[in-house]
Scaffold this motif. Sequence first.
Motif, PDB file in Angstrom:
ATOM      1  N   VAL A 117       0.725  -1.171   0.065  1.00 17.61           N
ATOM      2  CA  VAL A 117      -0.023   0.026   0.102  1.00 17.61           C
ATOM      3  C   VAL A 117       1.026   1.256  -0.104  1.00 17.61           C
ATOM      4  O   VAL A 117       2.026   1.294   0.462  1.00 17.61           O
ATOM      5  N   GLN A 118       0.401   2.242  -0.581  1.00 15.19           N
ATOM      6  CA  GLN A 118       0.865   3.469  -0.437  1.00 15.19           C
ATOM      7  C   GLN A 118       2.470   3.498  -0.782  1.00 15.19           C
ATOM      8  O   GLN A 118       3.388   4.102   0.233  1.00 15.19           O
ATOM      9  N   VAL A 119       3.043   2.860  -1.844  1.00 21.69           N
ATOM     10  CA  VAL A 119       4.542   2.977  -1.932  1.00 21.69           C
ATOM     11  C   VAL A 119       4.686   4.172  -2.955  1.00 21.69           C
ATOM     12  O   VAL A 119       4.385   4.350  -4.019  1.00 21.69           O
ATOM     13  N   PRO A 120       5.541   5.105  -2.399  1.00 21.26           N
ATOM     14  CA  PRO A 120       6.058   6.372  -3.125  1.00 21.26           C
ATOM     15  C   PRO A 120       6.505   5.933  -4.478  1.00 21.26           C
ATOM     16  O   PRO A 120       7.291   4.885  -4.450  1.00 21.26           O
TER      17      PRO A 120
ATOM     18  N   VAL B 234      10.445   5.354  -4.288  1.00 24.98           N
ATOM     19  CA  VAL B 234      10.726   4.031  -3.630  1.00 24.98           C
ATOM     20  C   VAL B 234      10.723   2.955  -4.596  1.00 24.98           C
ATOM     21  O   VAL B 234      11.682   2.326  -4.877  1.00 24.98           O
ATOM     22  N   ARG B 235       9.393   3.007  -5.236  1.00 26.15           N
ATOM     23  CA  ARG B 235       9.370   1.866  -6.237  1.00 26.15           C
ATOM     24  C   ARG B 235      10.236   1.891  -7.465  1.00 26.15           C
ATOM     25  O   ARG B 235      10.807   0.788  -7.814  1.00 26.15           O
TER      26      ARG B 235
END
Lengths: 293, 95
Positions: free
Chosen positions: A7-10, A13-14
């Motif tokens: 969930v909610q991975v910037p 970061v990805r």
Amino acid sequence: MESNAEVQVPLAVRLRFGRAALQVVADEIGADVLHIKGDAADPSLRPGEPSGTDVDILVRPAHVAMLDRAIRVRGWRVYSTFVYGSPFGHAQTYLHDAWGYLDLHRWFPGIRVPPDVAFERLWANRQMADFAGIEGRVPGLAAQATLLVLNAARGARSGADLALSWTEASAEHRIEVERLVDDLDAHVAFAAATGDLELYREERDYRLWKVLSEGGTRSEEWWARVRSAPSIGEAVRIAARAPLVNVEHLAIKLGRAPTRWEVVAAFFARPLRAAVEAADWLRAPRHRRRRTR
Amino acid sequence: MNAVVLRVATGLAQLDRDGVVYVASLPGGPITVLEGTAASIWVQASGHGRAEVVEGLAEELGLEISEIEGDVEAFIDTLLERGLLVEERPDPRSV
């Protein structure tokens, strides 16, 4: 426990993880990869946080085919091919469910020495970089700056890249960059970014970089590409490619695979668009025509 | 007899951004997001036994071990099941 999986991975970061994942595959098969642009660029060369939406890598030309095979079986799907994905035919785009987009470059636009020679030159001065705990390789600082300037020549980024990589850089840094531009025979594209393109009016790729850096119609760009080809054979290949329908882009636009009739309709629409552009060009004042030819 | 300790699995990528830990097995993923006490457990886990992790977290939170032990153990089991942590017995030659 607050463990929230997936969930909610910037995006930043990805993409960082995407570089790490790609590097793991490259190491497994022994492929030489240089991470370029975006968050792979040295912080001194980029304004603020990286704003890219994909991962860019430059691959040793002799290793492109094996890396392509390796990443396809590990979850990367081809999004657009070398033929259709980029006007230069230099990059192929992949999409991975976890890591997002990856642009695999087999050469870099603006560099005129053969791709294997260029890669070896960049590889010779490589540096190590950490991607989420995985060690990867990036070009040396001067090479990173050179690639960012060449990229800026295509209007791909704002002037910030140009400022940090060139105009506001130290004298020592600029000397290193100039030496690399010499080695890579990248003068024309480099000049297109730095405002010195008119010094290269006699070069075969002058018109191409004129259109790319200042804008122009699709037809103007296409003709410039044909004229900039290093050989007659390559010019013929570019010319032969032009009438083909970009089925991949058509599919993306439609959100599904196009039907046979839609491909046929797009095929006939292309010459019509080119004809309209040609008519517009003929109607334009002579001084404007000269500017873009 | 050496105690079993927790280790971060090999081939794992991890990033810490503003106290949130992102971890993923490579090259396939997915990304697991660890926040709050989950992130604390992750940070304390590597190189330590389960009991040490529970003690450390209890001290950090100002709670009794008995209050958190069950939840912490269950969460460590989850991390082991996902292949993000492994349990191993230290090599006596390296001690």
